[in-house]
Design an enzyme around this catalytic site. Structure first.
Site, PDB file in Angstrom:
ATOM      1  CG  ASP A 174      65.076 -24.656  94.745  1.00 48.49           C
ATOM      2  OD1 ASP A 174      64.393 -23.619  94.679  1.00 48.49           O
ATOM      3  OD2 ASP A 174      64.851 -25.538  95.598  1.00 48.49           O
ATOM      4  CB  SER A 175      66.035 -21.728  97.991  1.00 50.90           C
ATOM      5  OG  SER A 175      64.855 -22.507  97.910  1.00 50.90           O
TER       6      SER A 175
ATOM      7  N   GLY B 148      61.900 -17.774 100.288  1.00 46.65           N
ATOM      8  CA  GLY B 148      60.530 -17.258 100.209  1.00 46.65           C
ATOM      9  C   GLY B 148      60.211 -16.107 101.129  1.00 46.65           C
TER      10      GLY B 148
ATOM     11  CB  CYS C 269      63.923 -21.168  93.031  1.00 49.19           C
ATOM     12  SG  CYS C 269      63.424 -20.278  94.514  1.00 49.19           S
TER      13      CYS C 269
ATOM     14  CB  THR D  10      61.247 -17.173  95.872  1.00 48.62           C
ATOM     15  OG1 THR D  10      60.268 -17.998  96.499  1.00 48.62           O
ATOM     16  CG2 THR D  10      61.362 -15.862  96.596  1.00 48.62           C
TER      17      THR D  10
ATOM     18  CD  GLU E 284      63.728 -28.073 102.818  1.00 47.80           C
ATOM     19  OE1 GLU E 284      64.744 -28.566 103.306  1.00 47.80           O
ATOM     20  OE2 GLU E 284      63.706 -27.419 101.758  1.00 47.80           O
TER      21      GLU E 284
ATOM     22  CB  CYS F 269      56.212 -23.136  96.230  1.00 43.72           C
ATOM     23  SG  CYS F 269      57.554 -23.603  97.346  1.00 43.72           S
ATOM     24  CB  THR F 270      60.547 -25.852  93.821  1.00 44.15           C
ATOM     25  OG1 THR F 270      60.985 -25.226  95.028  1.00 44.15           O
ATOM     26  CG2 THR F 270      60.929 -25.009  92.636  1.00 44.15           C
ATOM     27  CG  HIS F 271      59.765 -27.274  98.921  1.00 41.22           C
ATOM     28  ND1 HIS F 271      60.592 -26.357  98.315  1.00 41.22           N
ATOM     29  CD2 HIS F 271      60.498 -27.855  99.912  1.00 41.22           C
ATOM     30  CE1 HIS F 271      61.766 -26.371  98.931  1.00 41.22           C
ATOM     31  NE2 HIS F 271      61.740 -27.260  99.889  1.00 41.22           N
TER      32      HIS F 271
HETATM   33  N1  DGL Z   1      62.217 -22.905  96.115  1.00 43.35           N
HETATM   34  C1  DGL Z   1      61.341 -21.948  96.726  1.00 43.35           C
HETATM   35  C2  DGL Z   1      60.281 -21.511  95.710  1.00 43.35           C
HETATM   36  O1  DGL Z   1      59.975 -22.217  94.769  1.00 43.35           O
HETATM   37  C3  DGL Z   1      60.684 -22.507  97.954  1.00 43.35           C
HETATM   38  C4  DGL Z   1      61.598 -22.671  99.136  1.00 43.35           C
HETATM   39  C5  DGL Z   1      62.126 -21.371  99.695  1.00 43.35           C
HETATM   40  O2  DGL Z   1      61.363 -20.574 100.272  1.00 43.35           O
HETATM   41  O3  DGL Z   1      63.311 -21.175  99.533  1.00 43.35           O
HETATM   42  O4  DGL Z   1      59.743 -20.454  95.839  1.00 43.35           O
END
Ligand code: DGL
Length: 271
Positions: free
Chosen positions: A11-12, A44, A74, A76, A153, A185-187
């Site tokens: 993931d990012s 993102g 992720c 994105t 975060e 989105c994972t968050h």
């Molecule tokens: N992990 C990203 C997603 O699920 C979210 C965080 C980012 O923008 O890097 O799209």
């Protein structure tokens, strides 16, 4: 490829831990090698080409760990790089978007589905594309919610500021009579209670992480790759801020993360 080989998950940053958590719950015999690109988060707001380059570097790194499958945890990166990465490696690669879209299609009763995610995911139209394939009559309403990632975060999961931001974002979706909302989105699963309390209980929230782990399980089984021995120690790598990452990981994972290593991901050359 040995069935006891690990699964690469990336993931990012920390968000993909929600997917890793689901894999640990559903297929506990699998060992995870997790990479969080904390030096280059957020993904993102970046271009497709940049995300493809980043993803290829990370995949190259994961392959040095002899992974038997890769999960792009992720949204994105799944939207922008899944196709390229799948073409370039010979092991199974699973993204989070298709599983999320599948559950949304199964969940909706009135055919009005909301998607919230990063600008990249929403502007890519990928959820719309997958959903229209299975449900031609579906109406998809996307809303980018870029402020959610930094709020999560920061650990402000139910802070009044997060509630206020969520109210503003969700107000736009209220006019569309959606009965299903994909946390694309994972968050976002980490603030699902805040989001849920605003959209109300007539709207079902879909967390793609659950279905992604299920898809992974099915893929491993179909290829005879499921581990039949207990998982070894999961390993965690990041591109920056190992200590901060580890603290966060230990608040959400069912296992203790005892070590997180820094990796110079930029040094991995890809064509
Ligand atoms: N992990 C990203 C997603 O699920 C979210 C965080 C980012 O923008 O890097 O799209």
């Amino acid at each position: 490829m040995s069935s006891s080989a690990p699964i690469g998950v990336f993931d990012s940053g920390v968000g993909g831990l929600t997917v890793a958590r689901e894999i640990m719950r559903q297929i506990p015999n699998e060992t995870i090698i997790y990479f969080g690109d904390t030096a280059r988060v957020p993904y993102g707001s970046k271009s497709k080409q940049t995300i493809i380059t980043y993803s290829r570097q990370i995949v190259k790194f994961l392959q040095t760990k002899n992974v038997k499958a890769i999960v792009i945890a992720c949204n994105t990166a799944s939207a922008f790089a899944l196709e390229t990465v799948t073409r370039e490696v010979s092991i199974p690669v699973i993204g989070v978007v298709k599983p999320g879209a599948k559950v949304a299609a199964e969940t909706t009763r009135n055919g009005n589905i909301g998607i919230i995610g990063t600008e990249g995911t929403i502007n890519s139209g990928i959820y719309n594309e997958y959903l229209s394939e299975t449900m031609p009559s579906v109406k998809v309403y996307g809303k980018a919610c870029p402020l959610f990632v930094p709020l999560v975060e920061e650990g402000w999961l139910s802070d009044p500021v997060t509630v206020e931001v969520a109210k503003r974002y969700m107000a736009e979706l209220k006019d569309y009579n959606i009965d299903t909302l994909v946390l694309g989105c994972t968050h976002y699963p980490l603030i699902r209670h805040t989001i849920g309390s605003i959209v109300g209980d007539k709207v079902t929230l879909v967390n793609p992480a659950f279905e992604t782990a299920r898809t992974l399980k099915q893929v491993l089984e179909s290829k005879g790759l499921e581990s039949v021995t207990p998982a070894k120690e999961h390993k965690f790598y990041v591109s920056d801020g190992a200590e901060k990452f580890q603290k966060f990981a230990n608040t959400i994972l069912p296992c203790e993360v005892v070590e997180t290593k820094d990796v110079n991901i930029e040094s991995l050359q890809v064509l």
